[in-house]
Design an enzyme around this catalytic site. Structure first.
Site, short mmCIF file in Angstrom:
data_model
loop_
_atom_site.label_atom_id
_atom_site.label_comp_id
_atom_site.label_asym_id
_atom_site.label_seq_id
_atom_site.Cartn_x
_atom_site.Cartn_y
_atom_site.Cartn_z
N GLY A 60 33.73 36.35 34.32
CA GLY A 60 34.15 37.74 34.50
C GLY A 60 33.37 38.48 35.58
N ASN A 94 34.26 38.87 38.62
CA ASN A 94 35.24 39.70 39.34
C ASN A 94 35.65 40.89 38.50
OD1 ASN A 94 36.14 38.68 42.10
ND2 ASN A 94 36.04 36.80 40.93
N ASN A 133 46.08 38.34 42.22
CA ASN A 133 45.14 37.28 41.86
C ASN A 133 44.14 37.11 42.98
OD1 ASN A 133 44.07 34.97 40.43
ND2 ASN A 133 45.13 33.68 41.92
N HIS A 168 41.69 34.13 44.85
CA HIS A 168 41.58 32.67 44.95
C HIS A 168 40.48 32.36 45.97
CE1 HIS A 168 43.09 28.51 44.94
NE2 HIS A 168 42.88 28.52 46.24
C1 GRF Z 1 35.95 32.77 41.04
O1 GRF Z 1 35.62 31.93 42.14
C2 GRF Z 1 37.43 33.09 41.13
O2 GRF Z 1 37.90 33.14 42.46
C3 GRF Z 1 38.03 31.92 40.44
O3 GRF Z 1 37.20 31.79 39.28
C4 GRF Z 1 35.85 32.00 39.72
C5 GRF Z 1 35.06 32.72 38.65
O4 GRF Z 1 35.53 34.02 38.55
N1 GRF Z 1 39.40 32.15 40.12
P1 GRF Z 1 34.86 35.09 37.53
O5 GRF Z 1 33.37 35.06 37.77
O6 GRF Z 1 35.20 34.64 36.13
O7 GRF Z 1 35.47 36.41 37.91
#
Ligand code: GRF
Length: 222
Positions: free
Chosen positions: A17, A19, A112, A114
């Site tokens: 999490g 992001n 999303n 990526h």
């Molecule tokens: C990130 O690199 C995202 O781009 C991918 O999952 C990874 C972890 O994301 N989809 P988060 O730390 O759970 O937001």
């Protein structure tokens, strides 16, 4: 431009999490004119759940293992988002493939992130894919979700040089730093009405441009 009404944001997570955290932080400081109205995790052990709870954000675990099929899972997720009256759905480290009926239900307000420069390197282990391909740059992409995987109209991208002897882990960590910049920027642009979808391309109203920007890897000798 008059200040837009703050948007209600739903965030779908499966893991750390980080992001989600950057979206929370950027709403708090007002860079994103909005609020996180609902966080949904398919994984009951996702640390992102703790991040939401610490901020008093509504969070639900909807475990895909409790559902007989994708349609049933997606229906419950979609209903929870509608009940929270979200204006935008952000997939943030969300590791489930969504059904076309879910995508249709939220088309145009489903984005999303990526960790590659799409359309290059869709799918998984994308940092290793880039290293194996011998390219000099990879990066991150925020895009609208369409019914295919990792193929929707692109909103914002960040480019990250691949360094000699980079491991996938090292590259992923540098890309993640840029993810945490471009995701809030993308949500801000959406919230301010600056994204216009035309023939499956995203036009950014008043997005600015830097015509002289360029990156060279390896860098020129000083
Ligand atoms: C990130 O690199 C995202 O781009 C991918 O999952 C990874 C972890 O994301 N989809 P988060 O730390 O759970 O937001």
């Amino acid at each position: 431009m008059a200040d837009p009404a703050p948007i209600r944001i739903g965030v779908l997570i499966s893991g750390s999490g980080s992001n989600l955290q950057t979206l929370i932080d950027n709403c708090e400081v007002g860079f994103i004119p909005g609020q996180i109205a609902m966080v949904i995790s398919n994984n009951p052990d996702a640390y992102g759940i703790t991040r939401a709870q610490e901020k008093g954000i509504a969070v639900k675990t909807i475990n895909h293992r409790d559902h007989p099929d994708r349609d049933s899972f997606d229906l419950e997720v979609g209903n929870a988002l509608e009940e929270a009256k979200v204006d935008l759905v952000c997939l943030a480290g969300f590791m489930r493939i969504l059904t076309s009926s879910f995508v249709k239900r939220f088309q145009g307000r489903l984005i999303n992130i990526h960790p590659s420069l799409l359309p290059a390197f869709p799918g998984l282990h994308v940092q290793q894919q880039a290293i194996d391909a011998g390219v000099r740059f990879s990066g991150a992409t925020v895009h609208f979700v369409d019914e295919e995987v990792d193929t929707g109209p692109i909103i914002v991208q960040a480019v990250v040089p691949i360094l000699p002897d980079d491991t996938a882990k090292q590259l992923a960590a540098r890309i993640l730093v840029q993810e945490h910049r471009i995701y809030p920027l993308s949500v801000r642009l959406f919230a301010r009405g600056q994204l216009k979808l035309k023939n499956s391309h995203v036009q950014i109203v008043d997005g600015g441009a830097d015509p002289d920007a360029a990156l060279i890897n390896p860098p020129f000798p000083h």
